[in-house]
Scaffold this motif. Sequence first.
Motif, PDB file in Angstrom:
ATOM      1  N   HIS B 322      40.559 -11.261  34.476  1.00 55.04           N
ATOM      2  CA  HIS B 322      41.900 -10.865  34.043  1.00 55.04           C
ATOM      3  C   HIS B 322      41.831 -10.275  32.649  1.00 55.04           C
ATOM      4  O   HIS B 322      41.185 -10.834  31.770  1.00 55.04           O
ATOM      5  N   LYS B 323      42.534  -9.160  32.487  1.00 53.40           N
ATOM      6  CA  LYS B 323      42.658  -8.618  31.137  1.00 53.40           C
ATOM      7  C   LYS B 323      43.760  -9.368  30.398  1.00 53.40           C
ATOM      8  O   LYS B 323      44.648  -9.947  31.015  1.00 53.40           O
ATOM      9  N   GLY B 324      43.653  -9.362  29.085  1.00 56.00           N
ATOM     10  CA  GLY B 324      44.649 -10.072  28.298  1.00 56.00           C
ATOM     11  C   GLY B 324      44.023 -11.262  27.608  1.00 56.00           C
ATOM     12  O   GLY B 324      42.833 -11.252  27.294  1.00 56.00           O
ATOM     13  N   PRO B 325      44.835 -12.316  27.365  1.00 54.38           N
ATOM     14  CA  PRO B 325      44.278 -13.457  26.633  1.00 54.38           C
ATOM     15  C   PRO B 325      43.211 -14.182  27.453  1.00 54.38           C
ATOM     16  O   PRO B 325      43.384 -14.382  28.651  1.00 54.38           O
ATOM     17  N   VAL B 326      42.125 -14.534  26.797  1.00 52.41           N
ATOM     18  CA  VAL B 326      41.008 -15.236  27.445  1.00 52.41           C
ATOM     19  C   VAL B 326      40.656 -16.426  26.566  1.00 52.41           C
ATOM     20  O   VAL B 326      40.593 -16.294  25.345  1.00 52.41           O
ATOM     21  N   ILE B 327      40.464 -17.575  27.178  1.00 52.57           N
ATOM     22  CA  ILE B 327      39.932 -18.700  26.415  1.00 52.57           C
ATOM     23  C   ILE B 327      38.420 -18.719  26.627  1.00 52.57           C
ATOM     24  O   ILE B 327      37.948 -18.938  27.741  1.00 52.57           O
ATOM     25  N   VAL B 328      37.699 -18.455  25.577  1.00 51.47           N
ATOM     26  CA  VAL B 328      36.237 -18.532  25.627  1.00 51.47           C
ATOM     27  C   VAL B 328      35.857 -19.976  25.312  1.00 51.47           C
ATOM     28  O   VAL B 328      36.319 -20.543  24.320  1.00 51.47           O
ATOM     29  N   THR B 329      35.056 -20.573  26.186  1.00 49.12           N
ATOM     30  CA  THR B 329      34.691 -21.975  25.963  1.00 49.12           C
ATOM     31  C   THR B 329      33.196 -22.180  26.156  1.00 49.12           C
ATOM     32  O   THR B 329      32.524 -21.352  26.776  1.00 49.12           O
ATOM     33  N   GLY B 330      32.697 -23.268  25.594  1.00 48.76           N
ATOM     34  CA  GLY B 330      31.265 -23.527  25.711  1.00 48.76           C
ATOM     35  C   GLY B 330      30.906 -24.919  25.251  1.00 48.76           C
ATOM     36  O   GLY B 330      31.778 -25.762  25.011  1.00 48.76           O
ATOM     37  N   LEU B 331      29.607 -25.159  25.171  1.00 46.59           N
ATOM     38  CA  LEU B 331      29.079 -26.471  24.799  1.00 46.59           C
ATOM     39  C   LEU B 331      28.131 -26.335  23.620  1.00 46.59           C
ATOM     40  O   LEU B 331      27.387 -25.359  23.524  1.00 46.59           O
ATOM     41  N   ALA B 332      28.167 -27.334  22.740  1.00 46.03           N
ATOM     42  CA  ALA B 332      27.240 -27.385  21.610  1.00 46.03           C
ATOM     43  C   ALA B 332      26.675 -28.797  21.530  1.00 46.03           C
ATOM     44  O   ALA B 332      27.333 -29.753  21.948  1.00 46.03           O
ATOM     45  N   PRO B 360      36.033 -35.483  22.510  1.00 42.53           N
ATOM     46  CA  PRO B 360      35.358 -36.259  21.469  1.00 42.53           C
ATOM     47  C   PRO B 360      34.122 -35.547  20.908  1.00 42.53           C
ATOM     48  O   PRO B 360      33.441 -34.844  21.628  1.00 42.53           O
ATOM     49  N   ILE B 361      33.897 -35.753  19.608  1.00 41.28           N
ATOM     50  CA  ILE B 361      32.712 -35.189  18.964  1.00 41.28           C
ATOM     51  C   ILE B 361      31.764 -36.347  18.683  1.00 41.28           C
ATOM     52  O   ILE B 361      31.934 -37.081  17.711  1.00 41.28           O
ATOM     53  N   LEU B 362      30.822 -36.545  19.588  1.00 41.75           N
ATOM     54  CA  LEU B 362      29.952 -37.722  19.525  1.00 41.75           C
ATOM     55  C   LEU B 362      28.543 -37.323  19.110  1.00 41.75           C
ATOM     56  O   LEU B 362      28.097 -36.206  19.379  1.00 41.75           O
ATOM     57  N   SER B 363      27.858 -38.275  18.486  1.00 36.53           N
ATOM     58  CA  SER B 363      26.503 -38.021  18.020  1.00 36.53           C
ATOM     59  C   SER B 363      25.556 -37.849  19.210  1.00 36.53           C
ATOM     60  O   SER B 363      25.562 -38.653  20.142  1.00 36.53           O
ATOM     61  N   LYS B 364      24.756 -36.779  19.184  1.00 33.69           N
ATOM     62  CA  LYS B 364      23.745 -36.541  20.221  1.00 33.69           C
ATOM     63  C   LYS B 364      24.369 -36.471  21.606  1.00 33.69           C
ATOM     64  O   LYS B 364      23.828 -37.004  22.575  1.00 33.69           O
ATOM     65  N   ALA B 365      25.544 -35.861  21.644  1.00 31.35           N
ATOM     66  CA  ALA B 365      26.250 -35.677  22.913  1.00 31.35           C
ATOM     67  C   ALA B 365      26.707 -34.226  22.998  1.00 31.35           C
ATOM     68  O   ALA B 365      26.774 -33.526  21.982  1.00 31.35           O
ATOM     69  N   LEU B 366      27.006 -33.770  24.202  1.00 31.33           N
ATOM     70  CA  LEU B 366      27.592 -32.442  24.331  1.00 31.33           C
ATOM     71  C   LEU B 366      28.966 -32.447  23.674  1.00 31.33           C
ATOM     72  O   LEU B 366      29.701 -33.434  23.758  1.00 31.33           O
TER      73      LEU B 366
END
Lengths: 212, 432
Positions: B322-332, B360-366
Motif C-alpha cells: 500500500h502506498k501512503g503511511p507505512v509502519i516500518v518495524t524490526g528487531l534489535a 519491554p526492553i530487556l537485557s539480552k533479549a529481542l
Amino acid sequence: MSSWDKLVVHGLLLAGAMAWTGVLAAGESPRYGFGSALSETEISSWDIDVGPDGAGLPPGSGTAAQGEALYLAQCAACHGEFGEGVGRYPALLGTRASLVGERTRKTVGGYWPYATTLWDYINRAMPFGNAQSLSPDQVYALTAYVLALNEIVAEDAVLDAHTLPAVRMPNRDCFVVAKGPDIKAAACMHDCAVPVKVVGRAARLDGATVGE
Amino acid sequence: MAVFCAHGSLVMSKLSDSKPNRRGRRRFLRASLLGSLGAALTGKSMAGDQPLEVPSWTRHPGPGVGNTPYGVPSPFEKNVVRRILPWMSASRESSVSFTPLQDLHGIITPSGLHFERHHAGVPAIDPAAHVLAIHGMVERPLKFTLEDLQRFPAVSRVHFIECAGNGALEQHGAQLNGLQFTHGMLSCSEWTGVPLKLLLAEAGLRPTAKWLLAEGADAAAMARSFPVDKALDDALIAYGQNGEMLRPEQGYPLRLVLPGWEGVANVKWLRRIEVGDRPWEMREETATYTDLLPSGKARQFTFVQEAKSVITSPCPEKPLRHKGPVIVTGLAWSGEGRVKRVDVSFDGGRNWQPAKLKGPILSKALTRFEIPWEWHGQEALLQSRTIDETGYVQPSYQQLRALRGTNSMYHNNAIQTWQVRANGEVDNVQLG
C-alpha cells in the motif's frame, strides 16, 4: 533434619538465597542439599573429554597402519579414501594454504590447533550415526591415520596418551582469544560519507519448508 | 601484521580440490511469493455497495472445548513455519532450520518456531532416565535428576539465542533473498530454570576452578568450554521455555542458557558439567565457531553476540502493498545488555532517524522498534542500526570487512540493507 530445616538453621530465607549466593565466595554459599553424590564409577562412564594437555586420554595406542582398514571400512564412505570428502561431507585433508584467499577451507590438517581435539571428536561423535562405538586403540589408530594422511605424523608413529599431546599441529599458533569488541563504529546521523550504490543483490530464495 | 599465519607451503600431494556444491541456484520461489502483489498495488479493493456476508462460522458453532488438547495454529497460518536450505549441509542431522522472523509479532518466538541447529539430530530423551552430572574441580561431585532441579527456586528470564553463524553466507555478499534466511537463526524465549551458580554452590567450586565444560547427551555429545565468571553470573540450567517444558529441538529436558552468548555455547540436552582450570579445545570451539581473519589468524572464544538489528517489515517476504503511511518495524538485540537506541535510514545510511523502542526492553533479549514512513512508490534503501547500553554501535559491512575480511563467517552483525523497489518489492542488497 531435612534440608529445609538446615536452611533455616543456617539463618537463610529462601527469598534471600539467590542474592546471597552471588556475593559469597565459593565454598561458603548456602546449600539446599538437593541432588545426590556422583560416584567415581559414574563419573568415569561419562567423562570422555580430552584436554589439550592430554588429560583424559585413556591407555591404549595405535598407528596409521592399524587405522587404515578401519578408516576405509567406517569413515571413507563420507570422508573419502584420502580424506578428500565426499559430497558435502567435510574433507579431513588440507593445509594452511587454504586459510587465505577468496574461498577459504578449514581442515584438520590446515586449521585445527590441537591433535587431542581430533582424538576427542572421533571418540565422541564419529562414525556419524554410530558414535561412541570405537575402542581407545581404534581411536588412536584412526587419529594416527588422519594425521598421517595430512603428513603431520609419520606412517609408523605410535600414538598414545604421551605422544598424542606432543604432536604439534601446523596451525597451532594462529588462534587469538577474543577480548571485547574488535569493531568500533560511530553513529553518524546526517550526511554520512557512506557508499550507497547497490553492488550486490541476492538472487536466491530457495529454502524449503521443513518436510517438503 | 605481527604474524602472517598462513604462509605454510603446500605440502600435500593427494589434496584434491572438492568444489563446493552449487546446486543452490536451482530453485527460485520468488515469483510465487510475490504473485499476489501486483493486484494489491493496483488498488482494487472490495466495492462498498455489496452487503457484507454472514459467513457459515457465524451461523454454526465450531468444534467444542477439548477438540485440540494441545492447541495448534490456525490452518490459515500454515506458511508460518521453520524452513531449511536443503543444499546447505551434508545431512539434516547436522544442519539448521530458520525462524520465520517476517511473520512474528512482539519479541517472543513461539517454541515450535525456534530455530534449530543440531549436530547429530534431536535425541528422544526420557526425562526419568536423564541426569545432570557435575564433577571435576568441585568438593562434592553431584548428580541431579529433573525432579531435584525443580526443587530449587526457579528463575524465568527472557533471552534471545542467536547462532554464531546467523548471516554467515551474507559476509561474501548478498546471497539469500529472504529475512528468514539472512537472520532466522535467531529466536527469543522466556527460559525457566535454576541459576547454575546455585548448583555450583551445592558441589562446592575449588579455588582452582576457571573453566567449565558443558556437554550434551545427543549423538554428537556436543561440548563447549566456558569461563567460570559466566557460570557465576547469569548462566541458567533451563528446563522451561515459554511456560512449558523445553521442546525436544531446544534441549528437552535440560539445556544450558548463557544469555547473550553464541547459540552453540547454550548446550542442549545437557547431561554433564565438568569444572577445570583451562578450556578443553573442543572441535566446536577450534575447528568451528572460530572467526578466520584475512591474515590467516583466527579469533577464538568470541562468545558475545554483539549488538545487531534488522527491519522485519518491509523485507523480501513482506513487500509493501500500500502506498501512503507505512509502519516500518524490526528487531534489535545485544549480547552485552539492553538495546539503547535504534536508528533507521531510508537512503542507504546517509541520514538516520531514531526509531521508537516498543517495550519491554530487556537485557539480552529481542527488542522491537518501529518508525513511521511515507511511501509513494519511490525506491529506497532501508537500514537499521542499533546502539546498546555499552555504547557499542552496530557496524556496516564495510567496517566489518575492513577488520574481518569475508571469510570469518561467524558473528556477522553487520547492518542489513533492504532495497524497496518502485513496485513495492523488497530485495536483499549490499552497498559499496
